[in-house]
Structure formats: structure tokens, C-alpha cells
Design a protein around this motif. Structure first.
Motif, PDB file in Angstrom:
ATOM      1  N   UNK A  82       9.585 -12.115  41.233  1.00  0.00           N
ATOM      2  CA  UNK A  82      10.741 -12.437  42.063  1.00  0.00           C
ATOM      3  C   UNK A  82      10.397 -13.203  43.336  1.00  0.00           C
ATOM      4  N   UNK A  83       9.140 -13.626  43.472  1.00  0.00           N
ATOM      5  CA  UNK A  83       8.727 -14.379  44.667  1.00  0.00           C
ATOM      6  C   UNK A  83       8.996 -15.876  44.472  1.00  0.00           C
ATOM      7  N   UNK A 114      12.865 -22.980  32.783  1.00  0.00           N
ATOM      8  CA  UNK A 114      11.938 -22.000  32.197  1.00  0.00           C
ATOM      9  C   UNK A 114      10.511 -22.557  32.189  1.00  0.00           C
ATOM     10  N   UNK A 115      10.406 -23.826  31.842  1.00  0.00           N
ATOM     11  CA  UNK A 115       9.095 -24.467  31.777  1.00  0.00           C
ATOM     12  C   UNK A 115       8.541 -24.751  33.181  1.00  0.00           C
ATOM     13  N   UNK A 116       9.414 -25.124  34.107  1.00  0.00           N
ATOM     14  CA  UNK A 116       8.991 -25.363  35.495  1.00  0.00           C
ATOM     15  C   UNK A 116       8.370 -24.080  36.069  1.00  0.00           C
ATOM     16  N   UNK A 117       9.000 -22.955  35.767  1.00  0.00           N
ATOM     17  CA  UNK A 117       8.466 -21.677  36.258  1.00  0.00           C
ATOM     18  C   UNK A 117       7.030 -21.471  35.751  1.00  0.00           C
ATOM     19  N   UNK A 118       6.802 -21.800  34.489  1.00  0.00           N
ATOM     20  CA  UNK A 118       5.454 -21.633  33.916  1.00  0.00           C
ATOM     21  C   UNK A 118       4.471 -22.636  34.534  1.00  0.00           C
ATOM     22  N   UNK A 119       4.903 -23.877  34.725  1.00  0.00           N
ATOM     23  CA  UNK A 119       4.024 -24.912  35.306  1.00  0.00           C
ATOM     24  C   UNK A 119       3.634 -24.515  36.736  1.00  0.00           C
ATOM     25  N   UNK A 120       4.599 -23.998  37.491  1.00  0.00           N
ATOM     26  CA  UNK A 120       4.301 -23.581  38.873  1.00  0.00           C
ATOM     27  C   UNK A 120       3.420 -22.345  38.902  1.00  0.00           C
ATOM     28  N   UNK A 170       7.702 -30.897  40.528  1.00  0.00           N
ATOM     29  CA  UNK A 170       7.183 -31.421  41.800  1.00  0.00           C
ATOM     30  C   UNK A 170       8.262 -31.616  42.865  1.00  0.00           C
ATOM     31  N   UNK A 171       9.489 -31.274  42.551  1.00  0.00           N
ATOM     32  CA  UNK A 171      10.574 -31.439  43.532  1.00  0.00           C
ATOM     33  C   UNK A 171      10.830 -30.105  44.251  1.00  0.00           C
ATOM     34  N   UNK A 172      10.620 -30.116  45.581  1.00  0.00           N
ATOM     35  CA  UNK A 172      10.694 -28.878  46.365  1.00  0.00           C
ATOM     36  C   UNK A 172      12.077 -28.236  46.332  1.00  0.00           C
ATOM     37  N   UNK A 173      13.108 -29.055  46.201  1.00  0.00           N
ATOM     38  CA  UNK A 173      14.456 -28.483  46.269  1.00  0.00           C
ATOM     39  C   UNK A 173      14.910 -27.802  44.974  1.00  0.00           C
ATOM     40  N   UNK A 174      14.085 -27.913  43.928  1.00  0.00           N
ATOM     41  CA  UNK A 174      14.377 -27.117  42.727  1.00  0.00           C
ATOM     42  C   UNK A 174      13.691 -25.773  42.931  1.00  0.00           C
ATOM     43  N   UNK A 175      14.506 -24.737  43.112  1.00  0.00           N
ATOM     44  CA  UNK A 175      13.948 -23.426  43.449  1.00  0.00           C
ATOM     45  C   UNK A 175      13.772 -22.567  42.209  1.00  0.00           C
ATOM     46  N   UNK A 176      12.584 -21.986  42.098  1.00  0.00           N
ATOM     47  CA  UNK A 176      12.311 -21.043  41.003  1.00  0.00           C
ATOM     48  C   UNK A 176      11.595 -19.834  41.585  1.00  0.00           C
ATOM     49  N   UNK A 177      11.615 -18.751  40.822  1.00  0.00           N
ATOM     50  CA  UNK A 177      10.912 -17.534  41.248  1.00  0.00           C
ATOM     51  C   UNK A 177       9.893 -17.151  40.190  1.00  0.00           C
TER      52      UNK A 177
END
Ligand SMILES: [Zn+2]
Length: 245
Positions: free
Chosen positions: A138-139, A87-93, A127-134
Motif C-alpha cells: 500500500x506504499x 497492473x504492469x506498471x506496478x510490477x515494473x516499479x 516513467x510518468x510521475x503523475x501516474x500513481x500506483x501503490x
């Protein structure tokens, strides 16, 4: 929306009490700043979710931040686990901040330390590309790792690694704190309710005293202190405050 600076706090008012001078400084220099509150502070003894939203919005206006978002995690019971990290990674990105201001890693309120570790973990994993978030549309989101995480000092004293001069903006900083009329002592608001650890005049005095003490260490009137697990690098000696102490 890309931000230069993102301040994250587990309870609305954590940011104001601990690092709002630094936010005002950066906004005044033309930087874009935002705030994320992890919870709605619903376990607070005084006030309600509604009053805290209103107070947080007022404080955000005083600080001049571009965005303030609440992630609505559960006050007191959120965990530093995969669900909350994502949830937080989505906000950081979404906000792609260069610098993150975060809760202390150890403090009187257990939420603070847990949030400090959750934020640090999420900043790294983001910062890890293989952790996928939208994103909210939905993008797929691109990886993003903030360059620095600075943990602000809260109730307990810890020896800071970095002190930032906030003397010029101290009045504005205290205005932002006092926007939380249900939480802190405020003669004008006349708010009634059970006294808590933070609602007495003594508590606000200690907030001022802390800033004064930090300032004294670097030869200015008021400062805010931060802890960085990573070594802090500066481009040249102009970044140093040249005050004889
Ligand atoms: Zn708090």
C-alpha cells in the motif's frame, strides 16, 4: 527487489523459447534477472495451470533468475488498456529493471503482439510521475522507466536489430525449454496428449535452427535476436563481436 533485467512473456514458456540464453548470460555475469508471466497459459491445449506452474518454476531454477511472478491476466482475452497497463506498471516499479525483454510486436499468436505493445506502453507510462500506483504493502511507488525494451523474436521471423551470442549457454537454454514437459516433445517424459503446433520434434528442431541461423549472421554458433524501437547505443567498440564473417 531491484533487478537489472526483467523478461516478460504473455505465456509461461515464451521467455524460455525466445530469450533465455540472454538471461543465462547476464545471470552468469552476476546480474540480477527476473521473469514476469502475464497469464497462466490456461488456454494451452496440453497440460494444466498446475503443471505449467511447476514447469515454470523448474525452468526459472535452470535459468538462475531471482524472481518469477505471474500477473494472472486472462489468457487470450487480456487487453492493452488502462487496467492492465496499471497492473504492469506496478510490477515494473517494483523491480525497477534497466532492460526489459518483451514479446514480439507482431506474431502468429495474437496474444504475443498484444502483449508486446502492452509491455512497451506500460514501460513508457511507468516513467510518468503523475501516474500513481501503490506497491503490495500500500506504499506509493516512485516512477521508473526501463532504459531499453528489447522485443524477442517468436514464431514469425523479423529482421533483428541486435543479435546476442548465446553459444556458451545453449545447452542450459534448451534444458530450460525442455522443463515444459507437457508442452514440447520430450522422449523421457512420455507425456501423452493431443499433438499441437509446438509439441512435435519438428518444433524443437526449428527452435535450434532459428538460434543457429541467428548465430551464423554474427559468426558464432548460436544467437538470439531482438528488435528495439529505440536506437541501440554502445559505450565503445569492445561491445562488438570481432569475428570475421
Ligand atoms: Zn506464447
Amino acid at each position: 527487489m531491484k533487478l537489472d533485467l526483467l523478461a516478460i512473456g504473455v505465456h509461461p514458456d515464451d521467455v524460455e523459447l525466445s530469450c533465455s540464453g540472454t538471461i543465462i548470460n547476464e545471470v552468469k555475469r552476476g546480474k540480477k534477472a527476473g521473469i514476469i508471466d502475464l497469464t497462466q497459459g490456461e488456454l494451452g491445449t496440453r497440460g494444466t495451470i498446475q503443471t505449467r506452474y511447476a514447469e515454470a518454476a523448474k525452468a526459472a531454477e535452470i535459468l538462475g533468475v531471482s524472481v518469477r511472478e505471474n500477473l494472472k491476466m486472462r489468457d487470450g482475452f487480456f487487453r492493452n488498456d488502462e487496467e492492465h497497463q496499471l497492473q504492469l506498471i506496478q510490477a515494473i516499479r517494483t523491480y525497477q529493471p534497466e532492460v526489459v525483454l518483451a514479446n514480439a510486436l507482431q506474431d502468429r499468436h495474437p496474444d504475443h503482439g498484444r502483449a508486446g505493445h502492452l509491455i512497451a506502453t506500460a514501460c513508457f507510462l511507468s516513467g510518468l510521475a503523475k501516474i500513481e500506483t501503490k506497491d503490495k504493502n500500500g506504499q506509493p511507488q516512485a516512477k521508473w522507466r526501463p532504459k531499453y525494451i528489447l522485443h524477442y523474436l517468436q514464431d514469425w521471423y523479423h529482421e533483428p536489430d541486435l543479435l546476442i551470442d548465446i553459444s556458451d549457454v545453449f545447452e542450459q537454454r534448451m534444458e530450460a525449454v525442455k522443463a515444459y514437459t507437457t508442452q514440447f516433445f520430450n522422449q523421457e517424459s512420455g507425456h501423452e496428449g493431443p499433438q499441437t503446433y509446438i509439441s512435435t520434434p519438428d518444433f524443437l528442431d526449428s527452435v535450434v535452427g532459428r538460434a543457429r541461423m541467428m548465430g551464423k549472421r554474427i559468426g558464432v554458433k548460436y544467437a538470439e535476436g531482438f528488435i528495439s524501437e529505440k536506437k541501440i547505443g554502445i559505450r565503445n567498440l569492445d561491445a562488438l563481436l570481432l569475428v570475421e564473417t
